[in-house]
Design a protein around this motif. Structure first.
Motif, PDB file in Angstrom:
ATOM      1  N   UNK A  36       0.833  -1.204   0.000  1.00 35.74           N
ATOM      2  CA  UNK A  36       0.000   0.000   0.000  1.00 35.74           C
ATOM      3  C   UNK A  36       0.868   1.255   0.000  1.00 35.74           C
ATOM      4  N   UNK A  37       1.922   1.223   0.797  1.00 38.10           N
ATOM      5  CA  UNK A  37       2.807   2.388   0.903  1.00 38.10           C
ATOM      6  C   UNK A  37       3.498   2.701  -0.416  1.00 38.10           C
ATOM      7  N   UNK A  38       3.803   1.676  -1.211  1.00 37.75           N
ATOM      8  CA  UNK A  38       4.463   1.906  -2.491  1.00 37.75           C
ATOM      9  C   UNK A  38       3.608   2.744  -3.429  1.00 37.75           C
ATOM     10  N   UNK A  39       2.291   2.655  -3.293  1.00 39.29           N
ATOM     11  CA  UNK A  39       1.389   3.415  -4.155  1.00 39.29           C
ATOM     12  C   UNK A  39       0.929   4.726  -3.517  1.00 39.29           C
ATOM     13  N   UNK A  40       0.905   4.779  -2.189  1.00 41.81           N
ATOM     14  CA  UNK A  40       0.290   5.924  -1.518  1.00 41.81           C
ATOM     15  C   UNK A  40       1.237   6.749  -0.658  1.00 41.81           C
ATOM     16  N   UNK A  41       2.459   6.285  -0.450  1.00 41.30           N
ATOM     17  CA  UNK A  41       3.381   7.039   0.390  1.00 41.30           C
ATOM     18  C   UNK A  41       3.656   8.420  -0.219  1.00 41.30           C
ATOM     19  N   UNK A 211      -0.159   5.195  20.439  1.00 36.38           N
ATOM     20  CA  UNK A 211      -0.849   6.153  19.576  1.00 36.38           C
ATOM     21  C   UNK A 211       0.110   6.809  18.588  1.00 36.38           C
ATOM     22  N   UNK A 212       1.296   7.194  19.069  1.00 33.24           N
ATOM     23  CA  UNK A 212       2.282   7.843  18.199  1.00 33.24           C
ATOM     24  C   UNK A 212       2.795   6.869  17.132  1.00 33.24           C
ATOM     25  N   UNK A 213       3.019   5.622  17.520  1.00 28.97           N
ATOM     26  CA  UNK A 213       3.484   4.631  16.549  1.00 28.97           C
ATOM     27  C   UNK A 213       2.438   4.374  15.477  1.00 28.97           C
ATOM     28  N   UNK A 214       1.182   4.310  15.875  1.00 30.79           N
ATOM     29  CA  UNK A 214       0.111   4.120  14.893  1.00 30.79           C
ATOM     30  C   UNK A 214       0.002   5.328  13.970  1.00 30.79           C
ATOM     31  N   UNK A 215       0.184   6.512  14.528  1.00 34.55           N
ATOM     32  CA  UNK A 215       0.162   7.724  13.706  1.00 34.55           C
ATOM     33  C   UNK A 215       1.290   7.698  12.676  1.00 34.55           C
ATOM     34  N   UNK A 216       2.493   7.308  13.107  1.00 37.65           N
ATOM     35  CA  UNK A 216       3.628   7.204  12.187  1.00 37.65           C
ATOM     36  C   UNK A 216       3.370   6.151  11.112  1.00 37.65           C
ATOM     37  N   UNK A 217       2.742   5.047  11.508  1.00 36.90           N
ATOM     38  CA  UNK A 217       2.446   3.976  10.556  1.00 36.90           C
ATOM     39  C   UNK A 217       1.488   4.467   9.476  1.00 36.90           C
ATOM     40  N   UNK A 218       0.454   5.179   9.894  1.00 34.21           N
ATOM     41  CA  UNK A 218      -0.519   5.722   8.944  1.00 34.21           C
ATOM     42  C   UNK A 218       0.140   6.760   8.033  1.00 34.21           C
ATOM     43  N   UNK A 219       0.978   7.608   8.614  1.00 28.65           N
ATOM     44  CA  UNK A 219       1.634   8.660   7.840  1.00 28.65           C
ATOM     45  C   UNK A 219       2.576   8.074   6.790  1.00 28.65           C
ATOM     46  N   UNK A 220       3.382   7.095   7.174  1.00 27.82           N
ATOM     47  CA  UNK A 220       4.329   6.493   6.243  1.00 27.82           C
ATOM     48  C   UNK A 220       3.615   5.726   5.130  1.00 27.82           C
ATOM     49  N   UNK A 221       2.546   5.011   5.500  1.00 28.58           N
ATOM     50  CA  UNK A 221       1.812   4.230   4.505  1.00 28.58           C
ATOM     51  C   UNK A 221       1.001   5.121   3.572  1.00 28.58           C
ATOM     52  N   UNK A 222       0.589   6.277   4.050  1.00 29.63           N
ATOM     53  CA  UNK A 222      -0.153   7.199   3.211  1.00 29.63           C
ATOM     54  C   UNK A 222      -1.620   6.835   3.029  1.00 29.63           C
ATOM     55  N   UNK A 223      -2.142   5.969   3.912  1.00 31.52           N
ATOM     56  CA  UNK A 223      -3.550   5.564   3.837  1.00 31.52           C
ATOM     57  C   UNK A 223      -4.169   5.665   5.223  1.00 31.52           C
ATOM     58  N   UNK A 224      -5.504   5.784   5.330  1.00 32.05           N
ATOM     59  CA  UNK A 224      -6.143   5.821   6.649  1.00 32.05           C
ATOM     60  C   UNK A 224      -6.017   4.509   7.395  1.00 32.05           C
ATOM     61  N   UNK A 225      -6.225   4.564   8.695  1.00 34.55           N
ATOM     62  CA  UNK A 225      -6.100   3.377   9.528  1.00 34.55           C
ATOM     63  C   UNK A 225      -7.024   2.254   9.071  1.00 34.55           C
ATOM     64  N   UNK A 226      -8.208   2.620   8.563  1.00 36.90           N
ATOM     65  CA  UNK A 226      -9.175   1.591   8.143  1.00 36.90           C
ATOM     66  C   UNK A 226      -8.597   0.678   7.084  1.00 36.90           C
ATOM     67  N   UNK A 227      -7.699   1.189   6.226  1.00 40.62           N
ATOM     68  CA  UNK A 227      -7.108   0.371   5.171  1.00 40.62           C
ATOM     69  C   UNK A 227      -5.964  -0.498   5.667  1.00 40.62           C
ATOM     70  N   UNK A 228      -5.507  -0.250   6.883  1.00 42.48           N
ATOM     71  CA  UNK A 228      -4.425  -1.044   7.451  1.00 42.48           C
ATOM     72  C   UNK A 228      -4.939  -2.176   8.320  1.00 42.48           C
ATOM     73  N   UNK A 229      -6.235  -2.269   8.479  1.00 43.76           N
ATOM     74  CA  UNK A 229      -6.815  -3.293   9.320  1.00 43.76           C
ATOM     75  C   UNK A 229      -7.215  -4.534   8.512  1.00 43.76           C
TER      76      UNK A 229
END
Length: 233
Positions: A36-41, A211-229
């Protein structure tokens, strides 16, 4: 949400995660997140845009020399006729009253000689940008993996701290009862209170870390949390 954990996660996204389950079972596998990150980062999207702009610059250089080339046309009037051997005029062969087209080329020698070197330089710049993208992709993969593992670890640590907090709470409540009944020294009661306060601080600190780690994960991946679940069955 157990232990109030959902409120902290809610600051990252409106989709809540269950503290009673490992995040590894709720988040997508790392490789799926990286795809996902490769397309949305944002980092890779910026580099891809840079590569596209350099490709457009190459095409522009290839056709720049045509700016000095043009066609001319015009309507001519007059009595121009084709002359034959017998010096007679043939109306059917008259060239008067017709359109004439011309070809005009105005290309400097400098532009002509520098065209190929400029194209090669632009192509080299594009190759460098593509190599830079590969480097950024590797750096993104490494950083994303670090954050992914840190997220899982911080969530496991949070669960342990919550268990420790619960034990410290029971100890504090027992000490408070004994102290009120004069069966416990004030120093012991104070010690139990401090241990419980420290346990609370650890829980809050680790909750912020999750919370901060999840925020960093979402930011790096470039997608909302819902897409990482993962899809829950």
């Amino acid at each position: 949400m157990a232990n109030g954990f959902g409120q902290s996660i809610g600051q990252v996204d409106t989709v809540y995660l269950d503290i009673d389950k490992d995040l590894a079972s709720q988040l997508l596998p790392f490789e799926s997140i990286y795809e996902l990150a490769q397309f949305h980062s944002p980092v890779l999207k910026q580099q891809n845009a840079d590569i596209e702009s350099k490709a457009a610059a190459i095409q522009s250089l290839k056709w720049t020399f045509l700016s000095g080339v043009g066609l001319t046309s015009g309507l001519t009037r007059g009595n121009q006729s084709v002359v034959t051997n017998d010096n007679s005029n043939y109306p059917l062969l008259s060239l008067s009253n017709g359109y004439r087209f011309g070809f005009n080329a105005n290309i400097s020698v400098g532009d002509l000689l520098s065209r190929r070197p400029n194209i090669r330089q632009a192509q080299a710049t594009q190759k460098f940008a593509m190599a830079r993208r590969d480097v950024l992709a590797q750096e993104l993969r490494r950083e994303l993996y670090r954050i992914y593992q840190a997220t899982l670890l911080s969530q496991r640590m949070l669960r342990l701290y919550i268990e420790g907090q619960q034990v410290a709470l029971v100890a504090f409540q027992t000490a408070e009862i004994n102290w009120k009944e004069n069966r416990l020294a004030a120093s012991d009661y104070s010690s139990a209170s401090q241990l419980y306060t420290q346990a609370q601080a650890k829980v809050e600190g680790e909750r912020v870390a999750v919370s901060m780690n999840l925020f960093d994960l979402v930011t790096l991946a470039g997608v909302p949390m819902a897409q990482l679940q993962r899809l829950q069955r």
